[in-house]
Design a protein around this motif. Sequence first.
Motif, PDB file in Angstrom:
ATOM      1  N   PRO A 108       0.833  -1.201   0.000  1.00 34.58           N
ATOM      2  CA  PRO A 108       0.000   0.000   0.000  1.00 34.58           C
ATOM      3  C   PRO A 108       0.873   1.258   0.000  1.00 34.58           C
ATOM      4  CG  PRO A 108       0.187  -0.851   2.202  1.00 34.58           C
ATOM      5  CD  PRO A 108       0.901  -1.830   1.347  1.00 34.58           C
ATOM      6  N   LEU A 109       0.218   2.355  -0.315  1.00 35.86           N
ATOM      7  CA  LEU A 109       0.934   3.623  -0.419  1.00 35.86           C
ATOM      8  C   LEU A 109       1.302   4.133   0.960  1.00 35.86           C
ATOM      9  CD1 LEU A 109       1.921   6.048  -2.074  1.00 35.86           C
ATOM     10  CD2 LEU A 109      -0.372   7.031  -1.802  1.00 35.86           C
ATOM     11  N   ARG A 110       2.591   4.364   1.049  1.00 36.36           N
ATOM     12  CA  ARG A 110       3.084   4.992   2.277  1.00 36.36           C
ATOM     13  C   ARG A 110       4.113   6.057   1.887  1.00 36.36           C
ATOM     14  NH1 ARG A 110       4.628   1.055   7.098  1.00 36.36           N
ATOM     15  NH2 ARG A 110       4.523   3.089   8.142  1.00 36.36           N
ATOM     16  N   ILE A 111       4.039   7.186   2.561  1.00 37.98           N
ATOM     17  CA  ILE A 111       4.963   8.298   2.289  1.00 37.98           C
ATOM     18  C   ILE A 111       5.686   8.652   3.578  1.00 37.98           C
ATOM     19  CG2 ILE A 111       5.191  10.694   1.516  1.00 37.98           C
ATOM     20  CD1 ILE A 111       2.597  10.331  -0.041  1.00 37.98           C
ATOM     21  N   PHE A 112       6.995   8.674   3.455  1.00 36.08           N
ATOM     22  CA  PHE A 112       7.823   9.030   4.607  1.00 36.08           C
ATOM     23  C   PHE A 112       8.576  10.327   4.259  1.00 36.08           C
ATOM     24  CE2 PHE A 112       7.310   4.471   4.721  1.00 36.08           C
ATOM     25  CZ  PHE A 112       6.960   4.219   6.042  1.00 36.08           C
ATOM     26  N   ASN A 113       8.438  11.320   5.118  1.00 33.57           N
ATOM     27  CA  ASN A 113       9.157  12.597   4.944  1.00 33.57           C
ATOM     28  C   ASN A 113      10.468  12.527   5.713  1.00 33.57           C
ATOM     29  OD1 ASN A 113       9.426  15.694   6.084  1.00 33.57           O
ATOM     30  ND2 ASN A 113       8.957  15.503   3.926  1.00 33.57           N
ATOM     31  N   ILE A 114      11.552  12.782   4.969  1.00 30.54           N
ATOM     32  CA  ILE A 114      12.897  12.679   5.562  1.00 30.54           C
ATOM     33  C   ILE A 114      13.628  14.016   5.409  1.00 30.54           C
ATOM     34  CG2 ILE A 114      15.135  11.517   5.435  1.00 30.54           C
ATOM     35  CD1 ILE A 114      13.658   9.100   4.242  1.00 30.54           C
ATOM     36  N   GLU A 115      14.218  14.482   6.499  1.00 27.19           N
ATOM     37  CA  GLU A 115      15.080  15.667   6.467  1.00 27.19           C
ATOM     38  C   GLU A 115      16.506  15.230   6.818  1.00 27.19           C
ATOM     39  OE1 GLU A 115      13.742  18.786   8.968  1.00 27.19           O
ATOM     40  OE2 GLU A 115      12.071  19.339   7.658  1.00 27.19           O
ATOM     41  N   LEU A 116      17.435  15.540   5.866  1.00 24.73           N
ATOM     42  CA  LEU A 116      18.841  15.156   6.055  1.00 24.73           C
ATOM     43  C   LEU A 116      19.651  16.425   6.369  1.00 24.73           C
ATOM     44  CD1 LEU A 116      20.957  12.907   5.943  1.00 24.73           C
ATOM     45  CD2 LEU A 116      21.271  13.408   3.508  1.00 24.73           C
ATOM     46  N   GLY A 117      20.111  16.556   7.596  1.00 23.63           N
ATOM     47  CA  GLY A 117      20.928  17.711   7.994  1.00 23.63           C
ATOM     48  C   GLY A 117      22.379  17.545   7.535  1.00 23.63           C
ATOM     49  N   ILE A 118      22.870  18.549   6.833  1.00 27.94           N
ATOM     50  CA  ILE A 118      24.243  18.508   6.331  1.00 27.94           C
ATOM     51  C   ILE A 118      25.101  19.372   7.248  1.00 27.94           C
ATOM     52  CG2 ILE A 118      25.764  18.832   4.358  1.00 27.94           C
ATOM     53  CD1 ILE A 118      23.487  16.801   3.924  1.00 27.94           C
ATOM     54  N   THR A 119      26.007  18.745   7.942  1.00 31.32           N
ATOM     55  CA  THR A 119      26.873  19.499   8.850  1.00 31.32           C
ATOM     56  C   THR A 119      28.135  19.946   8.114  1.00 31.32           C
ATOM     57  OG1 THR A 119      27.954  17.498   9.621  1.00 31.32           O
ATOM     58  CG2 THR A 119      26.006  18.228  10.856  1.00 31.32           C
ATOM     59  N   ASP A 120      28.684  21.081   8.586  1.00 29.89           N
ATOM     60  CA  ASP A 120      29.841  21.713   7.921  1.00 29.89           C
ATOM     61  C   ASP A 120      31.144  21.041   8.322  1.00 29.89           C
ATOM     62  OD1 ASP A 120      31.083  23.798   6.338  1.00 29.89           O
ATOM     63  OD2 ASP A 120      31.807  24.607   8.249  1.00 29.89           O
ATOM     64  N   ILE A 121      32.033  20.902   7.378  1.00 33.62           N
ATOM     65  CA  ILE A 121      33.426  20.546   7.668  1.00 33.62           C
ATOM     66  C   ILE A 121      34.301  21.702   7.161  1.00 33.62           C
ATOM     67  CG2 ILE A 121      32.970  18.069   7.492  1.00 33.62           C
ATOM     68  CD1 ILE A 121      34.413  18.132   4.774  1.00 33.62           C
ATOM     69  N   ASN A 122      35.518  21.777   7.698  1.00 35.99           N
ATOM     70  CA  ASN A 122      36.403  22.908   7.361  1.00 35.99           C
ATOM     71  C   ASN A 122      37.117  22.627   6.025  1.00 35.99           C
ATOM     72  OD1 ASN A 122      37.642  25.373   7.681  1.00 35.99           O
ATOM     73  ND2 ASN A 122      39.348  24.543   8.887  1.00 35.99           N
ATOM     74  N   ASP A 123      36.340  22.777   4.954  1.00 36.65           N
ATOM     75  CA  ASP A 123      36.889  22.496   3.622  1.00 36.65           C
ATOM     76  C   ASP A 123      37.123  23.763   2.813  1.00 36.65           C
ATOM     77  OD1 ASP A 123      34.213  23.085   3.399  1.00 36.65           O
ATOM     78  OD2 ASP A 123      33.838  21.617   1.796  1.00 36.65           O
ATOM     79  N   ASN A 124      37.009  24.919   3.449  1.00 44.18           N
ATOM     80  CA  ASN A 124      37.253  26.190   2.751  1.00 44.18           C
ATOM     81  C   ASN A 124      38.172  27.060   3.607  1.00 44.18           C
ATOM     82  OD1 ASN A 124      35.296  26.308   0.281  1.00 44.18           O
ATOM     83  ND2 ASN A 124      34.049  25.506   1.983  1.00 44.18           N
ATOM     84  N   ALA A 125      39.167  27.652   2.931  1.00 43.28           N
ATOM     85  CA  ALA A 125      40.073  28.591   3.609  1.00 43.28           C
ATOM     86  C   ALA A 125      39.509  30.002   3.515  1.00 43.28           C
ATOM     87  CB  ALA A 125      41.463  28.544   2.984  1.00 43.28           C
ATOM     88  N   PRO A 126      39.801  30.831   4.532  1.00 45.42           N
ATOM     89  CA  PRO A 126      39.365  32.231   4.423  1.00 45.42           C
ATOM     90  C   PRO A 126      40.038  32.901   3.224  1.00 45.42           C
ATOM     91  CG  PRO A 126      40.090  31.700   6.657  1.00 45.42           C
ATOM     92  CD  PRO A 126      40.499  30.567   5.796  1.00 45.42           C
ATOM     93  N   HIS A 127      39.355  33.835   2.636  1.00 46.22           N
ATOM     94  CA  HIS A 127      39.960  34.613   1.552  1.00 46.22           C
ATOM     95  C   HIS A 127      39.443  36.041   1.596  1.00 46.22           C
ATOM     96  CE1 HIS A 127      36.134  33.453  -0.386  1.00 46.22           C
ATOM     97  NE2 HIS A 127      36.296  34.556  -1.122  1.00 46.22           N
ATOM     98  N   PHE A 128      40.335  36.932   1.134  1.00 52.07           N
ATOM     99  CA  PHE A 128      39.981  38.346   1.067  1.00 52.07           C
ATOM    100  C   PHE A 128      39.468  38.660  -0.334  1.00 52.07           C
ATOM    101  CE2 PHE A 128      42.973  38.100   4.544  1.00 52.07           C
ATOM    102  CZ  PHE A 128      42.471  38.983   5.480  1.00 52.07           C
TER     103      PHE A 128
END
Length: 586
Positions: A108-128
């Motif tokens: 039968p029809l079933r719908i599941f709502n999913i929220e995937l939280g994306i956490t930050d990693i330090n993959d960018n250097a500061p820039h001016f």
Amino acid sequence: MSTMKVVILWMSYFFVLWNTVWCVTRYSIPEEMERGSVVANLAADLGLDISGLAQREVKLDIFHSTKYLDVNKKTGELTVVEKIDRESLCTTKTTTCFLKLDLIIESPLRIFNIELGITDINDNAPHFRRDKIELDVLESASPGERFSLPNAFDPDVGANTVKTYKLSESDHFNVDIHSGSDGTKYVDLVLTKELDREEKAVHNLILTAIDGGVPARTGTASIIVRVQDTNDNAPQFEQAVYSLNISENSPAGTLVIKLNATDADEGSNAELTYSFTLYTSEKTQEMFSLNPNTGEIAAKGTIDYEDMKIFEMFVEAKDNSPIPLAGQCRVTVYVKDMNDNYPEIAIKSLRNTVEENIPVGSVIALVAVSDRDTGDNGKVNLKMNMLLPFFLNKSSDYLYELLVSKPLDREMVPEYEITLVVTDRGNPPLSDNETITVNLLDVNDNAPRFPQTFYTIPVMENNAPGALLSSLTAIDPDLHENQYLVYFIIEKEILNTSISMLFSINPENGNLYALKTFDYEIEKEFLFHIEARDSGVPPLSSNVTVHIIIMDQNDNTPVIVSPWRAHGSVVEEKIPRSTDKGTLIA
């Protein structure tokens, strides 16, 4: 790679129409997970039967243009199929970033709502936004003055974003960091020590932005601080006092000096104008001009030493700032007396005729010199213009003795023309000359000299008495009576006959004569001496040897001496006709 992260599960159950159960399932994963990584086991988390899931239609509906995730129907696992870049997914800089998706299962029809939280990693250097920051700062800026700098940007969030700033080592600047209401870090450049453009016109700094990641990432920008000049330096001359000379009668326009003042500032603050100050007399300003732009001081009128010997000028150099600064110096000009008088020579005493044997060191002349100028222009030197057997002895500043320096010889140089040259020490020097003539008187210092020391004179016998045999002439380089020669035959006897009875010589010219007829059969030769004597006092003489050779002539008839006949020399002998050749007759 199938790393299972901690699953945060909140479940809410709602009852809706058609018996469909609707709920929100939330997961959290770090960005940049590798493809194939397992996010969660949906079957286990949602209570689904794995065995029946394979026969049902399962669809994953992702609210994004890129399919980042997929469901494995065999295992019920939610897996990564495309790397997720949090900064691309959530373009606004927020601390939370979700990827929403629906899991739809048929029959039968079933719908599941999913929220995937994306956490930050330090993959960018500061820039001016700008790699180079240029600032213009007045050198008069006070310590504590602040200058805003552009802040660095880091797309990461939370602890991974910009945390602090660091400035390269500097004696004059540091940075002050402060936070905005949104937590953004801002930075100001702060002046900590007074600037001096003349010491350092440009400061090159490096600003480094550092994030809070582990390990931390950094970005840099160069800061170029150009120190803008303020008029804080007065012009300075190379010397405070200048002393120099100028010759009188220098023509108008003659450069006296080129003053050079310098200003450590720049621009109009370093552009200078030269002028006389009020301390400079009108008379001086009438005689000299000052170029306001170059600082050249030149003669403007005729300068006369007798009118004024010293000029004093006070000169000011002023910069062209709105509030100008000035420097001063003093120029003292000493007028030099021109060397416009020629030195003079005066002969006080002169012996223009001297004997050639005058002793060395004898005084020939006394010479006085003078010059009406003063100083070096009036100091003079006297010398001869060529090397001669004389020298000058300076007996006082202006009196010289002309002395004999070497023995003189009239026979070599009978007369000397001595040119005396007097020169002053002016610049350029002036000179004059005087020529004196010294004649040498002869002394009897040379004996007569015959060209030969031995004369051989052939004389044919039967010569006539008084015949000239030869001329024996001597030479004497002396003059007058010292040169007048007298010739003598030195007396001797030959065969008891005086030589003067056989020969005579002309005492004036040396002509030698025979006084008798010579017979070779009697005397064949004569040897005697002739002397030449000058008329000096005392006289000098020399002699020469003369060898007279009598030459034979055929002057005797042959005579038959045997057999002798008293009345003639005819001898008769009778011989037979048959006498043979070679027979002795008599």
